[in-house]
Design an enzyme around this catalytic site. Structure first.
Site, PDB file in Angstrom:
ATOM      1  N   GLU A  90       0.794  -1.228   0.000  1.00 58.58           N
ATOM      2  CA  GLU A  90       0.000   0.000   0.000  1.00 58.58           C
ATOM      3  C   GLU A  90       0.828   1.281   0.000  1.00 58.58           C
ATOM      4  O   GLU A  90       0.278   2.375   0.066  1.00 58.58           O
ATOM      5  CB  GLU A  90      -0.927   0.002   1.226  1.00 58.58           C
ATOM      6  CG  GLU A  90      -1.931  -1.152   1.207  1.00 58.58           C
ATOM      7  CD  GLU A  90      -2.956  -1.080   2.326  1.00 58.58           C
ATOM      8  OE1 GLU A  90      -2.844  -0.174   3.192  1.00 58.58           O
ATOM      9  OE2 GLU A  90      -3.866  -1.930   2.343  1.00 58.58           O
ATOM     10  N   ARG A 142       2.117   2.104   4.567  1.00 55.46           N
ATOM     11  CA  ARG A 142       1.847   3.050   3.476  1.00 55.46           C
ATOM     12  C   ARG A 142       2.991   3.998   3.170  1.00 55.46           C
ATOM     13  O   ARG A 142       2.862   4.848   2.306  1.00 55.46           O
ATOM     14  CB  ARG A 142       0.563   3.843   3.783  1.00 55.46           C
ATOM     15  CG  ARG A 142      -0.639   2.934   3.797  1.00 55.46           C
ATOM     16  CD  ARG A 142      -1.977   3.630   3.991  1.00 55.46           C
ATOM     17  NE  ARG A 142      -2.913   2.596   4.381  1.00 55.46           N
ATOM     18  CZ  ARG A 142      -3.180   2.264   5.643  1.00 55.46           C
ATOM     19  NH1 ARG A 142      -2.623   2.963   6.627  1.00 55.46           N
ATOM     20  NH2 ARG A 142      -3.986   1.277   5.920  1.00 55.46           N
ATOM     21  N   THR A 265      -9.175   6.099  16.033  1.00 51.84           N
ATOM     22  CA  THR A 265      -7.739   6.111  15.752  1.00 51.84           C
ATOM     23  C   THR A 265      -7.391   6.902  14.495  1.00 51.84           C
ATOM     24  O   THR A 265      -8.138   6.928  13.523  1.00 51.84           O
ATOM     25  CB  THR A 265      -7.191   4.685  15.627  1.00 51.84           C
ATOM     26  OG1 THR A 265      -8.004   3.950  14.707  1.00 51.84           O
ATOM     27  CG2 THR A 265      -7.201   3.984  16.969  1.00 51.84           C
ATOM     28  N   ASP A 330     -18.553   1.735  10.954  1.00 49.84           N
ATOM     29  CA  ASP A 330     -17.125   1.775  10.627  1.00 49.84           C
ATOM     30  C   ASP A 330     -16.854   2.725   9.465  1.00 49.84           C
ATOM     31  O   ASP A 330     -16.081   2.423   8.565  1.00 49.84           O
ATOM     32  CB  ASP A 330     -16.590   0.368  10.316  1.00 49.84           C
ATOM     33  CG  ASP A 330     -15.078   0.334  10.136  1.00 49.84           C
ATOM     34  OD1 ASP A 330     -14.395   1.205  10.705  1.00 49.84           O
ATOM     35  OD2 ASP A 330     -14.575  -0.548   9.423  1.00 49.84           O
ATOM     36  N   LYS A 357     -15.220   7.373   3.961  1.00 52.76           N
ATOM     37  CA  LYS A 357     -15.963   6.143   3.694  1.00 52.76           C
ATOM     38  C   LYS A 357     -17.455   6.368   3.507  1.00 52.76           C
ATOM     39  O   LYS A 357     -18.115   5.623   2.782  1.00 52.76           O
ATOM     40  CB  LYS A 357     -15.768   5.160   4.848  1.00 52.76           C
ATOM     41  CG  LYS A 357     -14.448   4.414   4.881  1.00 52.76           C
ATOM     42  CD  LYS A 357     -14.508   3.379   5.994  1.00 52.76           C
ATOM     43  CE  LYS A 357     -13.240   2.568   6.129  1.00 52.76           C
ATOM     44  NZ  LYS A 357     -13.383   1.539   7.186  1.00 52.76           N
ATOM     45  N   CYS A 636     -12.508 -15.424  13.346  1.00 55.46           N
ATOM     46  CA  CYS A 636     -11.767 -15.956  12.191  1.00 55.46           C
ATOM     47  C   CYS A 636     -12.025 -15.215  10.885  1.00 55.46           C
ATOM     48  O   CYS A 636     -11.155 -15.163  10.018  1.00 55.46           O
ATOM     49  CB  CYS A 636     -12.103 -17.442  11.977  1.00 55.46           C
ATOM     50  SG  CYS A 636     -12.075 -18.457  13.457  1.00 55.46           S
ATOM     51  N   MET A 679      -0.727 -16.982  13.031  1.00 55.27           N
ATOM     52  CA  MET A 679      -1.955 -17.585  13.553  1.00 55.27           C
ATOM     53  C   MET A 679      -1.735 -17.902  15.029  1.00 55.27           C
ATOM     54  O   MET A 679      -1.282 -18.981  15.390  1.00 55.27           O
ATOM     55  CB  MET A 679      -2.298 -18.848  12.757  1.00 55.27           C
ATOM     56  CG  MET A 679      -3.493 -19.618  13.302  1.00 55.27           C
ATOM     57  SD  MET A 679      -5.001 -18.642  13.311  1.00 55.27           S
ATOM     58  CE  MET A 679      -5.865 -19.438  14.668  1.00 55.27           C
TER      59      MET A 679
END
Length: 716
Positions: A90, A142, A265, A330, A357, A636, A679
């Site tokens: 990114e 980024r 944030t 969000d 967004k 998950c 994981m």
């Protein structure tokens, strides 16, 4: 005129403290006079790219014209560099004094000879792979900041590192985040007035948002602005600089918000404006998303989902504008903020422009934060309109899903009508070029939700809203999921032209004085368009999806165009069946650099593997499946995909050879057998019987899809 004004303002402010009487002593924080300086960033030399958005205005417009709408057809690959991180890429490269600085996933940093591609040095901060458990959106980075003789890097595990530009040796390293359990850093730092400006990610965890300013020489923190008030019992802001702002914000929250941090944030958008001596930044969503999870009520939850401005010298609050009050979807306001001088209603205004967004394009007065206007640039249904005077939205009652108790199918989704992928603006056409998404999502409040010690803390019942194993539903979802390159007139607040893409999650944009707009896309192309009409003029097959933004520079009279290629990010990880809307895609991470007349070629890509669903028979109970569905969705799905359908980056668990072995699944989920791969153990939240329920859910899903797909092979 615009560049001259910024340069003059930067020079005037460079050596003085114009803060207020309560400003901290900054006599030791003198900006650099050699290397990369404030004046250089403000003036933005045409041949260099010194900061994330090229200059302080972050317009991502280059005055270079050697590559233009007539010559672009001769553009060819000059050189490329393979990267050793197969995750989403990114970053926007920076170029200074013939050296190209670029980061890759896992916060690795490379310095190349910008003309030849020869690697000069590299730096690996050795981010623990276990950090992924608190990284909402892939192990991405980024970019960096250049200032003085240093290059500044924020690492995924929360460090701010200063390296010497000459050889990559570490000058200093500081832990920048409050803890290494809930915070990450993925954004590019910014530099101004002797300060390195940086925030963090973590609004899906237990983070309290902030932006901090660090001394460029020492890394010592100079000031910090918290975007969410803390526990009122502790008082508001110990040093008193922002006590009033925090007290005012606390009145807009309900419940005990501070126990989960509150979110907000500052994970990407930061811009310094030398004309006003303000730092403007965007803030993330309120946490949890579901307000009822903490009895937050329908207050505005300041200063989340907002643009906030603070004094650059002191960090003292100056103004805010909240774009998404009561954010429960969000709808971060962390997309790039752009400064410009525009004629609005017959009056010349110095403005901040934003396409967050939530689907609206906002124009604000940059000095005061006064709302000037806003119009939807994408389809949205979370509001029924917006007040033309105040900019306050009228929220669609159905969008308050925690009140209705029903699913709300929202446009946009948490992916955003426009996410972090940078937009650009051409001073030649006056247009802003926005990478847009059309992705819907269902929001449903989870009854009786409780916080946990690991994973997302958003309060949604994502298991009940997962994509069903139904061909018609899947076909409809894919058909409705699209993306586009939108040319937007910020004065008229209207579409000028649009290029439709196969799917969403395409790359950021670059505008140039050569009447060009460059953009990579999810269909594995890097494309040049006419900036005035959108006509496609040139393309290059990248062999992987491009989500990063390109940049351009010049060396010895030759113009280069560079872009980081490498598919990934949260869209690939979390969206399930629609993740491959633009076609089968995989990650081949590379830095690609082009110039006129070059004839370089990429090596042939490896063949895409074929996968056939061949699961063990389902032997569990429907009660196990119901429980496993809920647990999978919560813990998950953010990595392994909605309804257990993975994207390109992580294993598709429906195909796992471990499905037939309960002890193997338990060793991974509970005992952390694959922690070295990211994981980690979920023993903080799950028990062995929970791991078995997830296994049975995965087996059930794999059998459903095998039947639905007829065991046809899938390329991956």
């Amino acid at each position: 005129m615009r560049f001259a004004m910024i340069a003059a303002a930067a020079l005037a402010l460079a050596g003085c403290n114009v803060g207020h009487k309560d400003a901290p002593d900054r006599t030791h924080v003198a900006p650099p006079t050699e290397g990369v300086t404030d004046a250089m960033i403000a003036a933005a030399d045409a041949g260099e790219w010194l900061t994330y958005g090229r200059d302080y205005a972050e317009q991502r417009f280059s005055p270079l014209t050697q590559v233009d709408d007539k010559s672009v057809g001769k553009l060819g690959l000059a050189w490329f560099a393979d990267l050793d991180t197969a995750r989403g890429q990114e970053a926007t490269p920076l170029m200074h004094d013939g050296v190209l600085y670029v980061t890759s996933a896992w916060s690795k940093l490379y310095a190349y000879d910008a003309a030849t591609g020869q690697l000069k040095w590299s730096y690996d901060p050795k981010v623990p792979r276990e950090t992924l458990v608190r990284a909402c959106c892939d192990a991405v980075n980024r970019g960096v900041a250049l200032y003085g003789d240093k290059v500044y890097l924020g690492t995924l595990d929360g460090r701010l590192v200063a390296l010497n530009q000459k050889d990559g040796t570490v000058a200093w390293s500081k832990l920048a985040v409050p803890d290494q359990e809930n915070y990450t850093i993925t954004g590019a730092p910014r530099a101004a007035k002797g300060l390195i400006l940086l925030g963090s990610g973590g609004s899906e965890y237990k983070a309290r948002g902030y932006i901090a300013a660090y001394d460029w020489k020492t890394g010592n923190e100079v000031w910090r602005f918290n975007t969410v008030p803390g526990n009122p019992a502790d008082g508001f802001d110990k040093d008193g600089v922002n006590a009033k702002a925090m007290e005012a914000a606390a009145k807009t929250w309900g419940g005990e918000w501070w126990k989960l941090g509150g979110g907000g944030t500052v994970w990407d958008s930061i811009v310094y404006d030398p004309q006003t001596n303000l730092v403007l930044f965007g803030t993330g969503n309120a946490e949890p998303w579901n307000p009822d999870a903490i009895d937050r009520g329908t207050g505005d939850a300041l200063y989340t989902a907002s643009i906030v401005a603070v004094d650059a010298d002191t960090g003292q609050y100056r103004w805010h504008f909240q774009e998404t009050p009561e954010d429960r979807w969000d709808f971060d306001s962390d997309a790039q903020i752009m400064l410009a001088d525009l004629e609005i209603d017959g009056q010349q205004r110095h403005v901040a422009m934003h396409a967050p967004k939530n689907g609206y394009f906002y124009v604000l007065d940059a000095k005061t934060g006064k709302f000037l206007n806003a119009k939807p640039f994408a389809t949205q249904n979370w509001t029924t309109g917006i007040d033309p005077v105040t900019g306050k939205p009228t929220i669609n009652p159905e969008a308050r899903y925690e009140k209705t108790g029903k699913p709300f199918i929202s446009l946009p989704s948490a992916m955003g009508a426009h996410s972090w992928q940078p937009m650009s603006m051409s001073t030649k056409t006056g247009l802003v070029y926005i990478p847009t998404n059309q992705v819907a999502a269902a929001y449903l409040a989870q009854k009786g939700w409780k916080e946990s010690d690991i994973g997302f803390q958003i309060g949604l019942d994502s298991g009940k809203t997962a994509m069903p194993a139904d061909k018609a539903a899947r076909a409809a979802a894919k058909a409705a999921t699209t993306g586009a390159l939108l040319a937007w007139d910020p004065v008229k607040q209207a579409k000028a032209w649009v290029v439709e893409h196969k799917g969403p999650w395409n790359g950021g944009t670059l505008a140039t004085a050569g009447n060009l707009v460059f953009q990579g896309n999810a269909a594995s192309e890097f494309v040049a368009y006419r900036a005035d009409t959108g006509a496609k003029l040139w393309s290059f097959p990248t062999q992987t999806g491009v989500i990063a933004a390109p940049m351009t520079y010049s060396i010895n009279g030759e113009q280069y165009v560079a872009v980081l290629a490498g598919w990934g990010g949260v869209y690939d990880l979390a969206t399930g069946i629609v993740a491959d809307k633009s076609g089968p895609v995989r990650n081949i991470s590379r830095l690609l650099v082009f110039k006129l007349g070059a004839t370089g070629k990429l090596p042939a890509p490896p063949p895409m593997a074929e996968q056939v669903l061949d699961p063990p028979p389902f032997t569990g109970t429907e009660a196990q499946v119901a429980k496993g569905s809920d647990l999978y969705a919560r813990y998950c799905s953010v990595c392994h995909g909605d309804a257990a359908i993975a994207g390109a980056l992580v294993p598709d668990l429906r195909h796992s050879a471990a499905l037939g072995y309960p002890d193997t699944i338990k060793s991974v989920v509970i005992e952390g057998a694959l922690s070295h791969n990211g994981m980690v153990s979920f023993a903080k939240a799950l028990r062995p019987e929970d791991a078995e329920a997830i296994r049975q859910y995965l087996i059930k899903r794999a059998n459903e899809d095998a039947k639905l797909e007829g065991n046809s092979p899938k390329r991956k």
